[in-house]
Write an enzyme that holds these catalytic residues in place. Sequence first.
Site, PDB file in Angstrom:
ATOM      1  N   GLU A 127       0.863  -1.189   0.000  1.00  0.00           N
ATOM      2  CA  GLU A 127       0.000   0.000   0.000  1.00  0.00           C
ATOM      3  C   GLU A 127       0.894   1.231   0.000  1.00  0.00           C
ATOM      4  O   GLU A 127       2.097   1.116   0.283  1.00  0.00           O
ATOM      5  CB  GLU A 127      -0.873   0.005   1.262  1.00  0.00           C
ATOM      6  CG  GLU A 127      -1.796  -1.195   1.346  1.00  0.00           C
ATOM      7  CD  GLU A 127      -2.747  -1.130   2.533  1.00  0.00           C
ATOM      8  OE1 GLU A 127      -2.596  -0.223   3.377  1.00  0.00           O
ATOM      9  OE2 GLU A 127      -3.629  -2.000   2.586  1.00  0.00           O
ATOM     10  N   GLY A 129       1.335   3.338   2.197  1.00  0.00           N
ATOM     11  CA  GLY A 129       1.995   3.484   3.498  1.00  0.00           C
ATOM     12  C   GLY A 129       2.610   2.211   4.050  1.00  0.00           C
ATOM     13  O   GLY A 129       3.150   2.214   5.154  1.00  0.00           O
ATOM     14  N   ARG A 243       9.517 -15.636  -4.428  1.00  0.00           N
ATOM     15  CA  ARG A 243      10.916 -15.176  -4.418  1.00  0.00           C
ATOM     16  C   ARG A 243      11.811 -16.093  -5.238  1.00  0.00           C
ATOM     17  O   ARG A 243      12.822 -15.637  -5.802  1.00  0.00           O
ATOM     18  CB  ARG A 243      11.398 -15.028  -2.971  1.00  0.00           C
ATOM     19  CG  ARG A 243      10.808 -13.785  -2.330  1.00  0.00           C
ATOM     20  CD  ARG A 243      10.955 -13.719  -0.824  1.00  0.00           C
ATOM     21  NE  ARG A 243      10.270 -12.521  -0.326  1.00  0.00           N
ATOM     22  CZ  ARG A 243       9.897 -12.336   0.933  1.00  0.00           C
ATOM     23  NH1 ARG A 243      10.122 -13.261   1.834  1.00  0.00           N
ATOM     24  NH2 ARG A 243       9.278 -11.210   1.282  1.00  0.00           N
ATOM     25  N   GLN A 279      42.505  -8.702 -20.863  1.00  0.00           N
ATOM     26  CA  GLN A 279      42.263  -9.463 -19.626  1.00  0.00           C
ATOM     27  C   GLN A 279      41.268  -8.783 -18.681  1.00  0.00           C
ATOM     28  O   GLN A 279      40.554  -9.454 -17.947  1.00  0.00           O
ATOM     29  CB  GLN A 279      43.577  -9.750 -18.912  1.00  0.00           C
ATOM     30  CG  GLN A 279      44.405 -10.786 -19.663  1.00  0.00           C
ATOM     31  CD  GLN A 279      45.620 -11.242 -18.890  1.00  0.00           C
ATOM     32  OE1 GLN A 279      46.091 -10.555 -17.999  1.00  0.00           O
ATOM     33  NE2 GLN A 279      46.123 -12.411 -19.232  1.00  0.00           N
ATOM     34  N   GLY A 339      30.453   0.078 -23.271  1.00  0.00           N
ATOM     35  CA  GLY A 339      30.850   1.492 -23.315  1.00  0.00           C
ATOM     36  C   GLY A 339      29.674   2.373 -23.714  1.00  0.00           C
ATOM     37  O   GLY A 339      28.557   2.167 -23.245  1.00  0.00           O
ATOM     38  N   GLY A 340      29.920   3.339 -24.608  1.00  0.00           N
ATOM     39  CA  GLY A 340      28.861   4.266 -25.048  1.00  0.00           C
ATOM     40  C   GLY A 340      27.664   3.527 -25.624  1.00  0.00           C
ATOM     41  O   GLY A 340      26.510   3.945 -25.439  1.00  0.00           O
ATOM     42  N   GLU A 363       8.955  -8.099  -4.190  1.00  0.00           N
ATOM     43  CA  GLU A 363       8.843  -9.376  -3.447  1.00  0.00           C
ATOM     44  C   GLU A 363       9.848  -9.432  -2.279  1.00  0.00           C
ATOM     45  O   GLU A 363      10.406 -10.473  -1.950  1.00  0.00           O
ATOM     46  CB  GLU A 363       8.941 -10.577  -4.396  1.00  0.00           C
ATOM     47  CG  GLU A 363       7.808 -10.541  -5.416  1.00  0.00           C
ATOM     48  CD  GLU A 363       7.348 -11.871  -5.931  1.00  0.00           C
ATOM     49  OE1 GLU A 363       7.623 -12.888  -5.292  1.00  0.00           O
ATOM     50  OE2 GLU A 363       6.673 -11.870  -6.973  1.00  0.00           O
ATOM     51  N   GLY A 364      10.055  -8.263  -1.682  1.00  0.00           N
ATOM     52  CA  GLY A 364      10.947  -8.144  -0.525  1.00  0.00           C
ATOM     53  C   GLY A 364      12.307  -7.617  -0.935  1.00  0.00           C
ATOM     54  O   GLY A 364      12.985  -8.211  -1.769  1.00  0.00           O
ATOM     55  N   THR A 365      12.700  -6.486  -0.330  1.00  0.00           N
ATOM     56  CA  THR A 365      13.983  -5.860  -0.680  1.00  0.00           C
ATOM     57  C   THR A 365      15.156  -6.763  -0.257  1.00  0.00           C
ATOM     58  O   THR A 365      14.984  -7.679   0.558  1.00  0.00           O
ATOM     59  CB  THR A 365      14.143  -4.521   0.063  1.00  0.00           C
ATOM     60  OG1 THR A 365      14.061  -4.796   1.478  1.00  0.00           O
ATOM     61  CG2 THR A 365      13.059  -3.522  -0.321  1.00  0.00           C
TER      62      THR A 365
HETATM   63  N1  CAA Z   1       5.606 -18.657   5.825  1.00  0.00           N
HETATM   64  C1  CAA Z   1       4.548 -18.813   6.664  1.00  0.00           C
HETATM   65  N2  CAA Z   1       4.310 -17.981   7.714  1.00  0.00           N
HETATM   66  C2  CAA Z   1       5.183 -16.975   7.902  1.00  0.00           C
HETATM   67  C3  CAA Z   1       6.300 -16.753   7.070  1.00  0.00           C
HETATM   68  C4  CAA Z   1       6.508 -17.659   5.992  1.00  0.00           C
HETATM   69  N3  CAA Z   1       7.522 -17.505   5.156  1.00  0.00           N
HETATM   70  N4  CAA Z   1       6.964 -15.673   7.506  1.00  0.00           N
HETATM   71  C5  CAA Z   1       6.302 -15.219   8.588  1.00  0.00           C
HETATM   72  N5  CAA Z   1       5.234 -16.005   8.837  1.00  0.00           N
HETATM   73  C6  CAA Z   1       4.277 -15.896   9.943  1.00  0.00           C
HETATM   74  C7  CAA Z   1       5.023 -15.937  11.270  1.00  0.00           C
HETATM   75  O1  CAA Z   1       5.198 -17.274  11.694  1.00  0.00           O
HETATM   76  C8  CAA Z   1       4.117 -15.169  12.189  1.00  0.00           C
HETATM   77  O2  CAA Z   1       3.067 -16.013  12.624  1.00  0.00           O
HETATM   78  P1  CAA Z   1       2.472 -15.914  14.119  1.00  0.00           P
HETATM   79  O3  CAA Z   1       1.716 -14.626  14.179  1.00  0.00           O
HETATM   80  O4  CAA Z   1       1.602 -17.107  14.257  1.00  0.00           O
HETATM   81  O5  CAA Z   1       3.661 -15.948  15.058  1.00  0.00           O
HETATM   82  C9  CAA Z   1       3.486 -14.107  11.275  1.00  0.00           C
HETATM   83  O6  CAA Z   1       3.651 -14.605   9.923  1.00  0.00           O
HETATM   84  C10 CAA Z   1       4.166 -12.770  11.404  1.00  0.00           C
HETATM   85  O7  CAA Z   1       5.527 -12.962  11.082  1.00  0.00           O
HETATM   86  P2  CAA Z   1       6.655 -11.930  11.511  1.00  0.00           P
HETATM   87  O8  CAA Z   1       6.553 -11.695  12.995  1.00  0.00           O
HETATM   88  O9  CAA Z   1       7.933 -12.456  10.988  1.00  0.00           O
HETATM   89  O10 CAA Z   1       6.174 -10.603  10.772  1.00  0.00           O
HETATM   90  P3  CAA Z   1       6.874  -9.198  10.628  1.00  0.00           P
HETATM   91  O11 CAA Z   1       5.828  -8.163  10.744  1.00  0.00           O
HETATM   92  O12 CAA Z   1       8.084  -9.118  11.503  1.00  0.00           O
HETATM   93  O13 CAA Z   1       7.285  -9.157   9.081  1.00  0.00           O
HETATM   94  C11 CAA Z   1       8.710  -9.460   7.189  1.00  0.00           C
HETATM   95  C12 CAA Z   1       8.119 -10.028   8.482  1.00  0.00           C
HETATM   96  C13 CAA Z   1       9.706 -10.494   6.791  1.00  0.00           C
HETATM   97  C14 CAA Z   1       9.384  -8.118   7.359  1.00  0.00           C
HETATM   98  C15 CAA Z   1       7.550  -9.336   6.159  1.00  0.00           C
HETATM   99  O14 CAA Z   1       6.706  -8.262   6.460  1.00  0.00           O
HETATM  100  C16 CAA Z   1       8.055  -9.200   4.750  1.00  0.00           C
HETATM  101  O15 CAA Z   1       8.416 -10.183   4.108  1.00  0.00           O
HETATM  102  N6  CAA Z   1       8.065  -7.938   4.208  1.00  0.00           N
HETATM  103  C17 CAA Z   1       8.358  -7.719   2.810  1.00  0.00           C
HETATM  104  C18 CAA Z   1       7.070  -7.578   2.056  1.00  0.00           C
HETATM  105  C19 CAA Z   1       7.183  -8.044   0.654  1.00  0.00           C
HETATM  106  O16 CAA Z   1       7.941  -8.955   0.304  1.00  0.00           O
HETATM  107  N7  CAA Z   1       6.371  -7.440  -0.201  1.00  0.00           N
HETATM  108  C20 CAA Z   1       6.323  -7.880  -1.540  1.00  0.00           C
HETATM  109  C21 CAA Z   1       5.142  -7.281  -2.191  1.00  0.00           C
HETATM  110  S1  CAA Z   1       4.467  -8.359  -3.349  1.00  0.00           S
HETATM  111  C22 CAA Z   1       5.226  -8.061  -4.834  1.00  0.00           C
HETATM  112  O17 CAA Z   1       6.222  -7.399  -4.922  1.00  0.00           O
HETATM  113  C23 CAA Z   1       4.569  -8.813  -5.911  1.00  0.00           C
HETATM  114  C24 CAA Z   1       4.652  -8.222  -7.269  1.00  0.00           C
HETATM  115  O18 CAA Z   1       3.674  -7.728  -7.804  1.00  0.00           O
HETATM  116  C25 CAA Z   1       5.905  -8.421  -8.027  1.00  0.00           C
END
Ligand code: CAA
Length: 379
Positions: A127, A129, A243, A279, A339-340, A363-365
């Site tokens: 989103e 934010g 990923r 090289q 190059g250019g 899909e996650g930085t």
């Molecule tokens: N599989 C299953 N469950 C998982 C999991 C996984 N890989 N990772 C976490 N969980 C579960 C945890 O077990 C936890 O469960 P409980 O509440 O039962 O304990 C819950 O999820 C929360 O997990 P965290 O405490 O680890 O959550 P967090 O808030 O600390 O966030 C994070 C973790 C890794 C930072 C996560 O927010 C993240 O991956 N952020 C990146 C977001 C992202 O990748 N966005 C991509 C957008 S989609 C995109 O880009 C698609 C496109 O169009 C190309």
Amino acid sequence: MDFEPTESMQMLRDAARQFAEKRLKPGAQEWDEKEAIPDAVYKEAAELGFFGLSVPEQFGGLGVDAPAYAVAMEELARGSAALQVCVTVHNSLVAAAIAKHGTDEQKNKYLPKMAAGDWVGAYSLSEPGSGTDAGSLSTAAVDQGDHWLVNGTKSWVTNGGFASVYLVFVSTNKDAGSRGITCLLVDKATPGFSVGKKEKKMGLRASDTRELIFQNAKIPKSALLGQVGGGFKIAMSQLDSGRIGIAAQAVGIAQAALEEAVAYAKERKQFGKKLSEFQLTQAKLADMATNIDAARLLVWRAAALMGRGDKCTKEASMAKSFASRIANKACYDAVQIHGGNGFVREFPVERFFRDVRVTEIYEGTTEIQALIVAREVLG
Ligand code: CAA
């Protein structure tokens, strides 16, 4: 662990390679300029079965395993990363989620049409934010008895403009944090739901990236995927396979950059010698080739674990992080060798350099992949 492609993997790889060589590579530059891929290309990809890779055979898909999927994704990305991201989001983030968590009714409704490529899927977590901090999303769904009333805006949705089914993550309980996130399957024709602006991007310009807008959207209760409050786990577990698809994409772009750099170095002469005889050029090419092989092995390792049904969160993050970083470096070096000519649009490395950048972001930085790996390493 066996990293040799099986016969069926080789067949799929060959089909993807042929399609990439004949149909994707020749058009990719023009599609980048026009910021769109022709419908006929999507249709051909569908006829070849690429939209049904993650759809089980009983619903009309190919139901391939994760290693075969990764090999196909690398080949498609070698031809057009923009087409590949459409296919990988559709399969690994949407179709696979429906196959895994859907009711029989949902599977029968969506999967056959998705396998045929008639309905394309989009995945909507981020989103304005909340990007990296995905658990803090604010699009809210209020239970109205027979439907959800949804309000909010979603960002950076791949396939957003032409998808038919959207896997949308919403908050159904603000106080419960990530355990208050629920996953809904939203049909395009839902009242109160609309597709917003098309993003003007640095790379992957032929891929359609949109905002989604929910204004008192009425989503039927039958749209719930999995459990109320179980959406975050669906989002995260699908990203494990997503990923792998993006890591394979990075390897495919890097491989294409290496091939262009090798061809150019063998052709271009300076100081009376071909660049390939210097090289310093050789060292760049050797590094690119070595890193690409290492990244490919990480992708295959993560895919092999996933294919066996083992947990692969750490391995998928390692593959995604490593592959995207070495791919960015490979594309940088491919431009440098040109190059250019690497700085102008006549040569494809200019596009690879732009396309590959986002592999470290979506899909996650890279930073989040490091955090995920570190959490697992530290225990
Ligand atoms: N599989 C299953 N469950 C998982 C999991 C996984 N890989 N990772 C976490 N969980 C579960 C945890 O077990 C936890 O469960 P409980 O509440 O039962 O304990 C819950 O999820 C929360 O997990 P965290 O405490 O680890 O959550 P967090 O808030 O600390 O966030 C994070 C973790 C890794 C930072 C996560 O927010 C993240 O991956 N952020 C990146 C977001 C992202 O990748 N966005 C991509 C957008 S989609 C995109 O880009 C698609 C496109 O169009 C190309």
